[in-house]
Design a protein around this motif. Structure first.
Motif, short mmCIF file in Angstrom:
data_model
loop_
_atom_site.label_atom_id
_atom_site.label_comp_id
_atom_site.label_asym_id
_atom_site.label_seq_id
_atom_site.Cartn_x
_atom_site.Cartn_y
_atom_site.Cartn_z
N THR A 1 1.71 -2.44 0.13
CA THR A 1 0.52 -2.15 0.93
C THR A 1 -0.17 -0.89 0.42
OG1 THR A 1 1.52 -3.19 2.87
CG2 THR A 1 -0.30 -1.66 3.25
N GLU A 2 0.60 0.14 0.13
CA GLU A 2 0.03 1.39 -0.37
C GLU A 2 -0.72 1.16 -1.67
OE1 GLU A 2 1.44 5.93 -1.62
OE2 GLU A 2 2.90 4.46 -0.88
N GLU A 3 -0.15 0.36 -2.57
CA GLU A 3 -0.81 0.07 -3.85
C GLU A 3 -2.09 -0.71 -3.62
OE1 GLU A 3 3.13 -0.25 -6.77
OE2 GLU A 3 2.37 -2.03 -5.70
N ALA A 4 -2.07 -1.67 -2.70
CA ALA A 4 -3.26 -2.48 -2.43
C ALA A 4 -4.39 -1.62 -1.90
CB ALA A 4 -2.91 -3.59 -1.44
N VAL A 5 -4.09 -0.74 -0.96
CA VAL A 5 -5.12 0.12 -0.38
C VAL A 5 -5.67 1.07 -1.44
CG1 VAL A 5 -5.57 1.94 1.31
CG2 VAL A 5 -4.20 -0.06 1.96
N ARG A 6 -4.78 1.66 -2.24
CA ARG A 6 -5.23 2.61 -3.27
C ARG A 6 -6.12 1.92 -4.31
NH1 ARG A 6 -3.19 3.27 -7.98
NH2 ARG A 6 -1.18 2.34 -7.40
N GLN A 7 -5.67 0.76 -4.79
CA GLN A 7 -6.46 0.07 -5.80
C GLN A 7 -7.80 -0.40 -5.24
OE1 GLN A 7 -4.35 -2.98 -8.03
NE2 GLN A 7 -2.43 -1.79 -7.96
N GLY A 8 -7.80 -0.87 -4.01
CA GLY A 8 -9.04 -1.30 -3.39
C GLY A 8 -10.03 -0.15 -3.27
N GLU A 9 -9.54 1.01 -2.87
CA GLU A 9 -10.43 2.16 -2.73
C GLU A 9 -10.98 2.60 -4.09
OE1 GLU A 9 -8.12 5.01 -0.58
OE2 GLU A 9 -8.62 4.12 1.37
N GLU A 10 -10.16 2.51 -5.12
CA GLU A 10 -10.64 2.88 -6.46
C GLU A 10 -11.75 1.95 -6.93
OE1 GLU A 10 -7.11 2.72 -8.78
OE2 GLU A 10 -6.36 4.69 -8.13
N LEU A 11 -11.67 0.68 -6.55
CA LEU A 11 -12.68 -0.29 -6.95
C LEU A 11 -13.83 -0.38 -5.95
CD1 LEU A 11 -10.25 -3.11 -8.12
CD2 LEU A 11 -11.89 -1.91 -9.58
N ARG A 12 -13.73 0.35 -4.83
CA ARG A 12 -14.74 0.34 -3.76
C ARG A 12 -14.76 -1.02 -3.06
NH1 ARG A 12 -14.89 4.66 -1.97
NH2 ARG A 12 -16.97 4.46 -1.04
N VAL A 13 -13.60 -1.63 -2.92
CA VAL A 13 -13.46 -2.84 -2.11
C VAL A 13 -12.94 -2.42 -0.75
CG1 VAL A 13 -12.23 -5.03 -1.83
CG2 VAL A 13 -13.01 -4.32 -4.10
N PRO A 14 -13.63 -2.72 0.35
CA PRO A 14 -13.16 -2.31 1.68
C PRO A 14 -11.84 -2.99 2.02
CG PRO A 14 -15.49 -2.93 1.74
CD PRO A 14 -14.95 -3.38 0.42
N VAL A 15 -10.78 -2.20 2.12
CA VAL A 15 -9.45 -2.73 2.39
C VAL A 15 -8.65 -1.68 3.14
CG1 VAL A 15 -8.60 -1.94 0.16
CG2 VAL A 15 -7.37 -3.74 1.35
N THR A 16 -7.78 -2.12 4.04
CA THR A 16 -6.88 -1.18 4.73
C THR A 16 -5.64 -1.93 5.16
OG1 THR A 16 -6.82 0.64 6.32
CG2 THR A 16 -7.66 -1.47 7.11
N SER A 17 -4.63 -1.17 5.55
CA SER A 17 -3.38 -1.76 6.02
C SER A 17 -3.47 -2.11 7.49
CB SER A 17 -2.23 -0.77 5.79
OG SER A 17 -2.52 0.48 6.40
N ILE A 18 -2.65 -3.06 7.92
CA ILE A 18 -2.49 -3.38 9.33
C ILE A 18 -1.38 -2.48 9.86
CG2 ILE A 18 -1.96 -5.16 11.02
CD1 ILE A 18 -4.51 -5.76 9.61
N ASP A 19 -1.74 -1.46 10.62
CA ASP A 19 -0.78 -0.44 11.02
C ASP A 19 -0.27 -0.66 12.44
OD1 ASP A 19 -0.91 0.83 8.59
OD2 ASP A 19 -2.48 2.23 9.22
N GLU A 20 0.97 -0.27 12.66
CA GLU A 20 1.59 -0.27 13.97
C GLU A 20 1.36 1.09 14.63
OE1 GLU A 20 2.97 -2.98 15.10
OE2 GLU A 20 3.18 -4.16 13.26
N LEU A 21 1.64 1.18 15.94
CA LEU A 21 1.48 2.46 16.64
C LEU A 21 2.28 3.57 15.97
CD1 LEU A 21 1.59 1.58 20.46
CD2 LEU A 21 -0.40 2.15 19.06
N SER A 22 3.49 3.23 15.52
CA SER A 22 4.32 4.25 14.88
C SER A 22 3.68 4.77 13.60
CB SER A 22 5.71 3.67 14.59
OG SER A 22 5.62 2.50 13.78
N ASP A 23 3.01 3.91 12.87
CA ASP A 23 2.30 4.34 11.66
C ASP A 23 1.14 5.27 12.02
OD1 ASP A 23 3.87 2.58 10.01
OD2 ASP A 23 2.58 0.93 10.64
N VAL A 24 0.45 4.93 13.08
CA VAL A 24 -0.76 5.66 13.45
C VAL A 24 -0.42 7.10 13.86
CG1 VAL A 24 -2.67 5.76 15.09
CG2 VAL A 24 -1.97 3.57 14.11
#
Length: 817
Positions: free
Chosen positions: A304-327
């Motif tokens: 998930t971390e790699e997907a979000v990082r790569q998406g942001e580098e390419l300017r593709v809107p992407v984020t993880s589905i986070d749980e309360l504990s993550d937030v």
């Protein structure tokens, strides 16, 4: 920026007699600087023991009242009437919960307050409104979801049942709407000298603010008529799809052609998608199976971390589905000021959402461990001693209709750069009530909701979101365009934006520059994650913010990896639009007092955090408890039950001994009342299957409306699942005046639209002028506001600074009335 701020509502006194889901109404006003005094009986109100609990502490209560002051009035005391009268005498605004002990005990009568205090604004808060045939119905958040059409759109078509959204979302939407109506009425009172009585209804509020059936839709659904929603739940997963990674889930929002091209780069440019039609979102939805196969392969091979990082580098809107504990563990939410610490009544320190506003660069709300709460005696506290310094808004009183009702923002000029839903909403709210709102746009950077099918110039969605505005085509990449904007700012009162942080500065029109041009200007800015912190530049659409805030994970069929059901919603865009409009009005009130303007910034994520604050706080105190508080059974039988017919449902809530007994009698099981197995909550939960089975048999043998009426007549909270198509035939919506029709030149027939925000004695009905085509009023605005002649305007059109619509000819005159 300084570390202190002159609170916009300084000098405004609010007497808080609200309760339950309405506690946050006063909290929002306090966060903007009002002196909010909550009145409770000795020993405290029942709210102290309700909501999200941690031990004996109600986190809901602590957070909703953290920035208020408190006093005690004993309803049984011989001094009670005199004490309350004295407090009312000192109030500018009185918030009255219809079920408050002081109302039910005949100590407070809103009508009497209005008669004896003609300059005071009284907001009466209830589930269905005083002027409603449902006035005495009982309700819960789930009942409200059913009756407001929200339930009919929540869930997935391939599941048997719709999905009840998280219940905290009701209070999270209702409070901002109540504050919007209250502060609008207060602004009117400061212009006219005459107060108001607001008859506020939770049901009205949800229809306006959560997912309005006749409101602006997201760009992903541009051109889709909401009345075309299928009888079953709509399937919108393809708009903002979710995919598994090696260790979690991610959501992507690929909408614009540029984003799609970036996505193609990420996929390695598959030949099968290398045709122009794939640039259109509607076409990609049609071809989703082929496209999504590539997405799945892509994300399955990375974390998930790699997907979000790569998406942001390419300017593709992407984020993880986070749980309360993550937030609660995410450092970015500390860095941007979203979270702070609050010392609870029992001495523990919880991490809680701070609030939603940053005013003049300074966070308001819970900004220290004390929370700002002070207790006072009504007879010797500063409430009675301090002078009232509330401003009088200058200028002539706004024009009134034959019933002496007003459009309070008449005379205000607003420059509106807002885009998509939230951006549209803030300006529309001001335009509905009289402001001259000028939507500034260009062909180079069009509003995402201008993306329409070939040959289509207007949609109902756009018309709902931009009615009563004028459109100015202005290219700010040209020096002439920038010079025109400088002159417009000098003549304006308010500037609205929801650009990515820093965009205005890059254009040369940051807040400091705007203030140099016009010291009285009020600037409203909003973004996904705020204008500070490491996530300030993160790409953020509503679906991404819901995912990153933990809401998407909570709005999901339990235990279903493909059960995420928040895709169709526009939440929290309409909520944030109101939050910003509230702050704009508050800053205009401060301008009337001080002569200077100001700036408010908000973040979508903070609006969501405000709604789920108790659950987030619980999670910080005891990991896992925030989620447990959402899923813990409260009583039995309660929930969603089938009714006769195709996909017809009713919400029933028999919680509590008294309502359980009423339910038992209503459905033909009076023997339950004397059955020891059902005498306690614990016993009922232990026999939940038997109780729900009997109730399910009863509801499925009759229509949802019939079952609803029988249960409500017995005093049991119940509501049938309404759909869009039902609204026009519903008696309550009709009698409350919630709907009207509007005429838009691009449509052959008038179509339904939401009317004014709610019941009021003094606020006039919302204006119903059409929404503009892009650049439709370019010449008109430049003539009206800047006084330029036609030859000069023509030259500015020729050089590209001005972009009129082809129909915008020199003969067009006059602002919308």
């Amino acid at each position: 920026m300084t570390d202190t701020v002159d609170p916009p509502l300084a000098g405004v006194r609010v007497l808080d007699l609200a309760d339950g889901e309405f506690q946050m109404v006063g909290r929002y006003l306090a966060d903007l600087g009002a002196d909010v005094l909550r009145v409770e009986p000795p020993g405290g109100s029942a709210d102290r023991n309700e909501g999200v609990l941690s031990g004996d502490t109600s986190l809901t209560f602590e957070i909703a009242n953290a920035t208020k002051r408190f006093t005690t009035v004993d309803p049984a005391s011989t001094r009670a009437q005199a004490d309350l009268d004295a407090l009312i005498d000192g109030a500018d605004i009185v918030l009255v919960g219809r079920l408050s002990d002081y109302v039910t005990g005949n100590l407070v009568d809103p009508t009497t307050i209005a008669d004896t205090h003609p300059g005071t604004v009284v907001t009466v808060l209830s589930d269905f409104g005083e002027q409603s045939s449902k006035k005495n119905w009982t309700s819960t958040p789930d009942v409200q979801f059913a009756l407001s059409t929200i339930l009919s759109r929540s869930g997935l078509p391939d599941r048997e049942e719709p999905l009840l959204p998280p219940s905290f979302l009701v209070a999270g939407a209702v409070a901002p709407q109540a504050v919007w109506m209250t502060i609008t009425a207060y602004y009117t009172a400061r212009r006219t000298g005459t107060g108001d009585v607001i008859d506020f209804s939770t049901l009205d509020a949800l229809a306006h603010i959560f997912d309005p059936p006749m409101g602006m839709q997201g760009s992903g659904r541009t051109g889709i008529d909401p009345f075309d929603v299928p009888h079953g739940r709509p399937d919108a997963r393809a708009l903002y799809p979710i995919f598994p990674t090696a260790d979690g889930m991610v959501r992507i929002c690929v909408l614009s052609p540029r984003q799609w091209q970036a996505m193609l780069t990420w996929l390695g440019h598959p030949d099968e998608f290398n045709t122009p039609e794939y640039n259109r979102p509607a076409y990609r939805v049609k071809e989703k199976d082929r496209i999504f196969a590539h997405y799945r392969d892509l994300f399955a091979g990375m974390t998930t971390e790699e997907a979000v990082r790569q998406g942001e580098e390419l300017r593709v809107p992407v984020t993880s589905i986070d749980e309360l504990s993550d937030v609660v563990d995410e450092p970015a939410f500390r860095a941007n000021g979203s979270f702070s610490d609050l010392t609870l009544a029992d001495g523990r320190v919880a991490t809680v959402p701070t609030g939603v506003y940053t005013i003049d660069g300074v966070r308001t709300g819970i900004t220290d461990t004390a929370g700002g709460r002070v207790d006072n005696d009504p007879q010797d506290g500063p409430w009675l001693a301090a002078p009232v310094t509330a401003p009088v808004v200058p200028g002539h009183a706004p024009a009134a209709d034959e019933q002496d009702r007003h459009l309070p923002f008449t005379g205000l000029r607003v420059l509106d750069f807002g885009v998509i839903v939230m951006g549209a909403e803030t300006g529309r709210l001001l335009a509905d009530y009289g402001a001259d709102v000028i939507k500034i746009e260009s062909t180079s950077f069009p509003d995402g909701c201008r993306q329409m099918s070939p040959g289509v110039e207007m949609t109902k969605s756009f018309a709902w979101g931009h009615r009563n505005k004028r459109s100015l085509g202005l290219d700010l990449t040209t020096e002439d365009g920038k010079n025109l904007l400088r002159r417009l700012v000098a003549e304006a009162d308010v500037v609205l934006t929801n650009f990515k942080p820093g965009t205005l500065e890059r254009l040369g029109f940051g807040h400091d520059t705007l203030q140099e041009i016009n010291p009285g200007i009020v600037l409203s800015e909003s973004s996904a994650y705020g204008d500070t912190g490491p996530w300030s530049t993160k790409m953020g659409y509503g679906p991404l913010v819901r995912a990153a805030s933990g809401l998407s994970a909570l709005w999901c069929y339990p235990g279903d990896a493909d059960g995420y059901s928040d895709t169709i919603t526009i939440y929290p865009d309409h909520v944030v639009g109101r939050l910003n409009a509230i702050a704009v009005v508050a800053l205009l009130l401060r301008r009337a007092r001080t002569g200077r303007g100001g700036v408010v910034t908000t973040a979508q994520v903070d609006a969501i955090f405000a709604a789920m604050a108790g659950h987030l706080a619980a999670e910080t105190l005891e990991p896992g408890s925030g989620l447990a508080a959402l899923s813990a059974p409260q009583d039995a039988p309660r929930g969603l039950f089938p009714a006769a017919g195709d996909d017809e449902w009713i919400v029933v809530d028999g919680h509590g001994d008294q309502r359980f007994a009423a339910l038992a009698g209503a459905i033909g099981h009076p023997e339950w009342i004397s059955d020891d197995r059902f005498a306690t909550l614990t016993g009922r939960l232990a026999h939940n299957e038997e109780l729900e089975g009997a109730l399910r048999e009863w509801t499925s043998s009759r229509t949802a409306i019939t079952a609803e009426r029988q249960l409500q007549d017995a005093g049991v909270p119940a509501g049938h699942m309404m759909r869009f198509a039902d609204i026009g035939h519903d008696h309550d919506f009709s009698e409350r005046g919630l709907l009207t029709t509007m005429t838009q030149p691009q449509f052959t027939e008038p179509f339904p639209t939401l009317a004014s925000e709610g019941h009021s004695l003094r606020l006039g009905d919302a204006r119903l002028q059409p929404a503009p085509l892009q650049g439709e009023h370019t010449r008109e605005v430049i003539r009206d506001v800047l006084g330029l002649d036609e030859d000069t305007i023509d030259a500015l059109v020729t050089c590209g600074a001005l972009e009129p619509h082809p129909s915008d000819t020199p003969t067009t005159t006059g602002a919308p009335q």
